[in-house]
Scaffold this motif. Structure first.
Motif, short mmCIF file in Angstrom:
data_model
loop_
_atom_site.label_atom_id
_atom_site.label_comp_id
_atom_site.label_asym_id
_atom_site.label_seq_id
_atom_site.Cartn_x
_atom_site.Cartn_y
_atom_site.Cartn_z
N LEU A 1 130.59 8.32 27.27
CA LEU A 1 130.54 8.35 28.73
C LEU A 1 129.51 9.18 29.24
O LEU A 1 128.94 8.79 30.59
N GLY A 2 129.34 10.48 28.71
CA GLY A 2 128.56 11.28 29.17
C GLY A 2 127.01 10.88 28.98
O GLY A 2 126.14 11.00 29.79
N LEU B 1 126.16 7.80 29.45
CA LEU B 1 125.76 6.74 30.44
C LEU B 1 125.10 7.19 31.88
O LEU B 1 124.77 6.58 32.39
N SER B 2 125.58 8.52 32.08
CA SER B 2 125.04 9.01 33.18
C SER B 2 123.41 9.46 33.04
O SER B 2 122.92 9.85 32.15
N PRO B 3 122.86 9.15 34.16
CA PRO B 3 121.13 9.37 33.95
C PRO B 3 121.00 11.01 33.79
O PRO B 3 119.75 11.28 33.15
N ALA B 4 121.88 11.87 34.14
CA ALA B 4 121.53 13.31 33.82
C ALA B 4 121.59 13.65 32.30
O ALA B 4 120.90 14.78 32.02
N HIS B 5 122.21 12.97 31.62
CA HIS B 5 122.46 13.07 30.07
C HIS B 5 122.00 11.84 29.09
O HIS B 5 122.61 11.58 28.11
N HIS B 6 121.01 11.13 29.73
CA HIS B 6 120.76 10.06 28.91
C HIS B 6 120.03 10.23 27.61
O HIS B 6 119.95 9.35 26.77
N SER C 1 121.76 -0.40 28.30
CA SER C 1 121.58 0.39 29.41
C SER C 1 120.39 0.79 29.50
O SER C 1 119.77 1.02 30.58
#
Length: 587
Positions: free
Chosen positions: A246-247, A249-254, A311
């Protein structure tokens, strides 16, 4: 005479002393059964007691539930914790350098681990458990402090410390066969790893540690029967992998996408290999935990990888190929080994279902419509043929699943919904070649599935054959309507008139009812009888919704006549197949 009286008094005194000593010994034994008693001197008239075979140093076990014993152990636990906090206070006050204070605390914890092992070797179970609990309560919080507060240990050092502590605790539990110590080690390590993962942000090392701990507990269950240990360890490993996914998937941790996929496949691969060794090599029955963890691992691995890669705009073709290879291996293992072992029916369905899911997922990733539907249709025919040859229920399950998947993937079932039920707008579309091929596969699969009059599986097998029959009727009716609609209801602009189309639909469905009733007269197609009355109800509802709304009197007359013929003839045809051959036809 005076001498004789003195001798008599002396003997009497000695006998009295012996009696008092025996009474005192009995009282001491009552207070402490493990205490070696004071042996009374034997009189000349009494034989000497036989020596104790266990030796004078053997002590009887105390009652572990004795309140005095429990309170003593709790008090000792608090004293051990006091020692640990004393070392921490000296470190915080600067009397000890942080490295020296932490090293002394570790040595202190190891001493109590040694005491736990010694107590377990002496069969003092309660003592051993309390000593191990004391060591864990000192050592694991110390690791957290050393890593997050004192900054003495780096991530690698804390990870090594967790591994060593867990290894030593589990070694003690293994040597002394004490499951309680194993629980202490596992729970303490799980909490420590999860906290360190969150505090330090080092996802990969501590998530891999949790996965490794889950596999260790799984094998402890295999070897020692401590099966419940695997549940919390697997839950922690699954949670860590899901959190990293899940982390990512966020742009900050791509940038965590590759790390997350590594963890996903490490989790699935470790458990799958372990379960395969247990069920294929050791020939053990698959357990509920193994089934559940396999499902969770596949969801995390395949689902997570597909989501992460799509994604980013790329298609995980490699994942699909790997899935197909695993599915082929599961099919081969099931056919060659598992299906031939007696008493392992649960394993058969485990590996066959695993193969089915892997193949479905792999083909969905690798192929695109309509080729995906055609591949599923081919697999339906192949599995139905194997059902025809060997009669194994799981093959019928696969055949039914593949033919429904073929109808969905090729768009044939969706086309059938538009051709038979919903309103059509715009130019009429003829059935595609893929729809026809799926229809042929459905007819072939349904024919092979019906080849065994008394199949394995009973009602379930009958239900699966009904599913295949419904799919066949749906596809065949849609194909007929699809080709006849332009001829019977076509307009100049390429669209169709809804009135004649509704009548055509009623005619085709009524004919399908009569065909189902006629086929049900044969023993191998007896499940088709289950379609007769439901189809009559569906056609009646369809007439209320469509024919009376869209049809003109002339076309409505035809629809009503055809439906009336189906209502009269279908039940009679269906019933006539059940009469004995000797019964007169008009009876």
């Amino acid at each position: 005479m005076i001498v004789d009286d003195r001798i008599v008094r002396l003997e009497t005194t000695i006998e009295q002393i012996q009696a008092d000593l025996r009474s005192l010994q009995q009282r001491v034994d009552a207070l402490d059964p493990g205490r070696s008693g004071i042996a009374a001197p034997a009189s000349a008239a009494e034989p000497a007691p036989a020596p104790d075979k266990q030796g004078p140093t053997v002590r009887s076990k105390r009652d572990p539930y004795d309140p005095i014993v429990v309170l003593t152990l709790i008090g000792r636990l608090f004293l051990v914790l006091a020692g640990g906090f004393f070392l921490r206070a000296m470190t915080e006050a600067g009397l000890l350098a942080p490295r020296i204070g932490i090293a002394l605390a570790f040595v202190y914890a190891v001493v109590w681990l040694f005491m736990a092992d010694r107590a377990g070797r002496r069969q003092q179970v309660t003592n051993a458990v309390f000593h191990a609990l004391a060591a864990a309560m000192v050592a694991f919080p110390l690791l957290l402090e050393a890593t997050t507060r004192f900054k003495v240990l780096a991530v690698a050092g804390s990870l090594l410390g967790v591994g060593l502590l867990v290894a030593v605790l589990l070694l003690v539990a293994w040597r002394q066969r004490l499951q309680a110590i194993a629980w202490i080690a596992v729970l303490a390590a799980l909490l420590t790893c999860l906290v360190l993962l969150v505090k330090t942000g080092a996802f990969v090392p501590f998530a891999l540690c949790l996965i490794a701990l889950g596999l260790v507990t799984l094998w402890l269950g295999y070897w020692l029967g401590w099966n419940t240990l695997a549940w919390p360890a697997a839950l922690a490993a699954d949670t860590a992998v899901a959190g990293v996914t899940l982390g990512a998937l966020s742009p900050a941790h791509h940038d965590l996408a590759q790390v997350a996929m590594l963890l996903q496949w490490s989790l699935l691969g470790g458990y799958i290999v372990s379960i395969a060794i247990q069920t294929l090599v050791r020939k053990r029955k698959v357990t509920v935990f193994e089934i559940g963890q396999t499902v969770v691992g596949m969801v995390l691995a395949f689902g997570g990888t597909i989501v992460l890669t799509r994604s980013g705009g790329s298609l995980p073709v490699g994942i699909g190929v790997v899935s197909l290879l695993f599915g082929a291996v599961c099919y081969a293992a099931n056919f060659a080994f598992v299906d031939r072992q007696l008493g392992l029916s649960r394993n058969v369905y485990f590996y066959s279902t695993l193969a089915l899911v892997l193949v479905l997922a792999g083909l969905d990733v690798v192929l695109r419509p309509p080729w995906l539907g055609l591949a599923f249709a081919l697999l339906s025919v192949m599995t139905a043929f194997r059902w025809f040859r060997v009669g194994r229920l799981y093959m019928l399950i696969h055949a039914a699943t593949y033919i429904v998947a073929a109808g969905l993937a090729s768009g044939a079932l969706g086309y059938g919904a538009r051709a038979l039920a919903t309103g059509w707008t715009g130019p009429w579309l003829l059935p595609s070649a893929a729809t026809f091929l799926v229809l042929v596969a459905a007819a072939t699969s349904a024919g092979l599935a019906a080849a065994r009059p008394d199949p394995e599986g009973g009602a379930l097998a009958n239900g699966l054959r009904v599913v295949m029959a419904v799919t066949l009727v749906w596809l065949a009716s849609a194909w007929v309507v699809g080709y006849l609609a332009p001829l019977a209801a076509g307009l100049v602009d390429g669209s169709v008139d809804p009135g004649p189309l509704a009548t055509l639909r009623t005619a085709v469905l009524s004919l399908a009812v009569l065909v189902a009733a006629w086929l049900s007269r044969r023993a191998r197609f007896r499940e088709w009888a289950w379609l007769v009355y439901p189809l009559l109800v569906v056609v009646g509802l369809k007439m209320v919704v469509q024919d009376f709304k869209d049809s003109r009197p002339a076309t409505l007359f035809i629809a009503l006549a055809l439906y009336g013929i189906a209502l009269i003839a279908a039940p009679r045809i269906k019933r006539s197949g059940r009469r004995p051959s000797s019964q007169p036809e008009g009876a």
